[in-house]
Design an enzyme around this catalytic site. Structure first.
Site, mmCIF file in Angstrom:
data_model
loop_
_atom_site.group_PDB
_atom_site.id
_atom_site.type_symbol
_atom_site.label_atom_id
_atom_site.label_comp_id
_atom_site.label_asym_id
_atom_site.label_seq_id
_atom_site.Cartn_x
_atom_site.Cartn_y
_atom_site.Cartn_z
ATOM 1 N N LYS A 139 0.812 -1.219 0.000
ATOM 2 C CA LYS A 139 0.000 0.000 0.000
ATOM 3 C C LYS A 139 0.844 1.266 0.000
ATOM 4 O O LYS A 139 0.327 2.344 -0.252
ATOM 5 C CB LYS A 139 -0.927 0.024 1.228
ATOM 6 C CG LYS A 139 -2.134 -0.887 1.093
ATOM 7 C CD LYS A 139 -3.132 -0.635 2.207
ATOM 8 C CE LYS A 139 -4.337 -1.543 2.094
ATOM 9 N NZ LYS A 139 -5.217 -1.489 3.254
ATOM 10 N N LYS A 188 -4.939 -10.903 -7.741
ATOM 11 C CA LYS A 188 -6.259 -11.229 -7.180
ATOM 12 C C LYS A 188 -7.305 -10.163 -7.528
ATOM 13 O O LYS A 188 -6.987 -8.996 -7.738
ATOM 14 C CB LYS A 188 -6.163 -11.431 -5.670
ATOM 15 C CG LYS A 188 -5.927 -10.185 -4.877
ATOM 16 C CD LYS A 188 -6.207 -10.464 -3.403
ATOM 17 C CE LYS A 188 -6.311 -9.142 -2.671
ATOM 18 N NZ LYS A 188 -6.993 -9.176 -1.423
ATOM 19 N N LYS A 208 -10.968 -4.776 -4.988
ATOM 20 C CA LYS A 208 -11.868 -3.636 -5.061
ATOM 21 C C LYS A 208 -11.129 -2.360 -5.417
ATOM 22 O O LYS A 208 -11.738 -1.380 -5.811
ATOM 23 C CB LYS A 208 -12.635 -3.477 -3.764
ATOM 24 C CG LYS A 208 -11.814 -3.382 -2.518
ATOM 25 C CD LYS A 208 -12.787 -3.282 -1.363
ATOM 26 C CE LYS A 208 -12.213 -3.699 -0.052
ATOM 27 N NZ LYS A 208 -13.257 -3.993 0.900
HETATM 28 P P1 AMP Z 1 -10.732 -6.652 1.435
HETATM 29 O O1 AMP Z 1 -11.545 -6.613 0.192
HETATM 30 O O2 AMP Z 1 -9.259 -6.637 1.136
HETATM 31 O O3 AMP Z 1 -11.140 -5.690 2.496
HETATM 32 O O4 AMP Z 1 -10.995 -8.090 2.062
HETATM 33 C C1 AMP Z 1 -12.177 -8.484 2.731
HETATM 34 C C2 AMP Z 1 -12.199 -9.987 2.895
HETATM 35 O O5 AMP Z 1 -12.339 -10.639 1.616
HETATM 36 C C3 AMP Z 1 -10.917 -10.566 3.484
HETATM 37 O O6 AMP Z 1 -11.203 -11.713 4.234
HETATM 38 C C4 AMP Z 1 -10.112 -10.882 2.250
HETATM 39 O O7 AMP Z 1 -9.086 -11.771 2.471
HETATM 40 C C5 AMP Z 1 -11.196 -11.424 1.318
HETATM 41 N N1 AMP Z 1 -10.812 -11.203 -0.087
HETATM 42 C C6 AMP Z 1 -10.523 -10.031 -0.691
HETATM 43 N N2 AMP Z 1 -10.225 -10.200 -1.984
HETATM 44 C C7 AMP Z 1 -10.321 -11.525 -2.242
HETATM 45 C C8 AMP Z 1 -10.136 -12.349 -3.416
HETATM 46 N N3 AMP Z 1 -9.801 -11.831 -4.589
HETATM 47 N N4 AMP Z 1 -10.330 -13.666 -3.285
HETATM 48 C C9 AMP Z 1 -10.685 -14.197 -2.108
HETATM 49 N N5 AMP Z 1 -10.890 -13.502 -0.971
HETATM 50 C C10 AMP Z 1 -10.705 -12.173 -1.017
#
Ligand code: AMP
Ligand code: TRP
Length: 330
Positions: free
Chosen positions: A113, A196, A199
């Site tokens: 980040k 991956k 968002k």
């Molecule tokens: P975040 O979107 O980074 O705030 O992540 C929120 C939750 O979703 C966390 O448990 C992440 O590890 C999971 N997560 C985020 N992106 C992915 C992805 N591409 N595949 C699987 N899990 C994800």
């Protein structure tokens, strides 16, 4: 016997996509009767990067609406907003005092980040983000922390901090275990299967948002990057196709063998069409409920206030014990 406590959080920033849904949310819903589940909308984590105040507030509601729409029962589980339970900020501060610059600097998410920001300008909140996450988990004596692969390092740091505190001040915290879903733990971007689904991706073609309309979902799937092969097979080397097949597998609940059999002799385009139909069908009831909650903010406020009250009943005694142990007057 007491059920194991499971704690997880999700940030109210950006859009929630099917990676979050398949990698995190569905896993939580499935575990509701096995665990005492605590779900937190981590708004204080979201503000470690700049947010628009109006959009932030909508997003906090939206995450709560998504949790509920996905099937989390607010009577069985605790669902609340992090900033509505002040113990999180207080314990995070105390944990900052036992965390080391070295270990926080080694967090890969922090490095990712901040690698484009000049050192003098890195927000301190991004640096201490993991100590706030540790506070979230440790306040509830959580045994389990279901997260995607990318958050494992933060849970490991939480374990280190819990052990360090226990060692210095006497047994206080439960040392939590990360729970990583093995299949689909990492859903990859549709426009680039090397990274991956995220968002914060530059283009919306990267993800399918939980709130995407059917025609948008169809377009994104049809345009998803694949190789020039022909056979529909789970082959990790064919990253784009493998990712789409994984999404199919998780949404359909079918085995890899069943899926390969179903698409034997069919091409990528047939497969993509069916995948789009499947995603649209599976998301439709969830989307309908999200809209219902978003139109009824008073109901959301009530559910969240009740959640915060129940969360405080667990968090405040932990914080009190911590303060006593370190010599503060309580
Ligand atoms: P975040 O979107 O980074 O705030 O992540 C929120 C939750 O979703 C966390 O448990 C992440 O590890 C999971 N997560 C985020 N992106 C992915 C992805 N591409 N595949 C699987 N899990 C994800
Ligand atoms: N950092 C997590 C993420 O970005 C969100 C989070 C905050 C969290 N506190 C948590 C996850 C506690 C699990 C437990 O995904």
């Amino acid at each position: 016997m007491r059920k194991p406590v499971s704690f997880s959080g999700i940030q109210p920033s950006g859009v929630l996509h099917i990676g979050n849904y398949l990698g995190a949310i569905t896993q939580w819903v499935e575990s509701q009767n096995k665990h005492q589940n605590i779900f937190c909308v981590v708004d204080l984590h979201a503000i470690t990067v700049p947010q628009n105040p109006k959009i932030l507030k909508e997003k906090i509601y939206e995450i709560a609406a998504i949790y509920l729409a996905a099937g989390i029962d607010p009577k069985e589980s605790i669902i609340f907003v992090q900033s509505q339970v002040p113990a999180h900020s207080e314990l995070a501060w105390i944990l900052n005092t036992i965390s080391k610059m070295g270990e926080l600097s080694r967090m890969t998410q922090f490095k990712d980040k901040t690698n484009k920001i000049k050192k003098e300008s890195i927000p301190a909140g991004l640096f201490t983000y993991p100590t706030l996450m540790a506070a979230d988990i440790l306040l509830y004596n959580a045994n389990l922390v279901p997260v995607g692969e990318d958050q494992k390092q933060h849970v490991e740091l939480t374990r280190v901090l819990a052990q360090r505190f226990n060692h210095r001040f006497g047994k206080t915290f439960v040392v939590p275990e990360p729970v990583i879903r093995t299949s689909g733990a990492r859903i990859m971007g549709l426009d680039n299967p090397e990274d991956k689904m995220s968002k914060s991706a530059a283009s919306p073609a990267n993800y399918i948002a939980l709130t995407d309309k059917p025609e948008v979902i169809r377009k994104k799937i049809m345009r998803a990057v694949t190789d020039s092969g022909t056979k529909i097979k789970f082959d990790k080397k064919r990253k784009g196709l493998y990712n789409l097949l994984t999404i199919y597998k998780l949404f359909s609940g079918k085995t890899e063998a069943q899926i390969e059999k179903r698409f034997k002799g069919k091409g990528y385009s047939d497969f993509k069409k069916e995948l789009a139909d499947l995603i649209i069908k599976k998301l439709a009831p969830v989307q309908k409920k999200i809209t219902h909650y978003m139109k009824n903010k008073k109901l959301l406020d009530r559910i969240l206030a009740d959640g915060a009250k129940r969360a405080e009943k667990i968090a405040n005694p932990t914080l009190k014990e911590v303060k006593q142990k370190i010599g503060l007057i309580v």
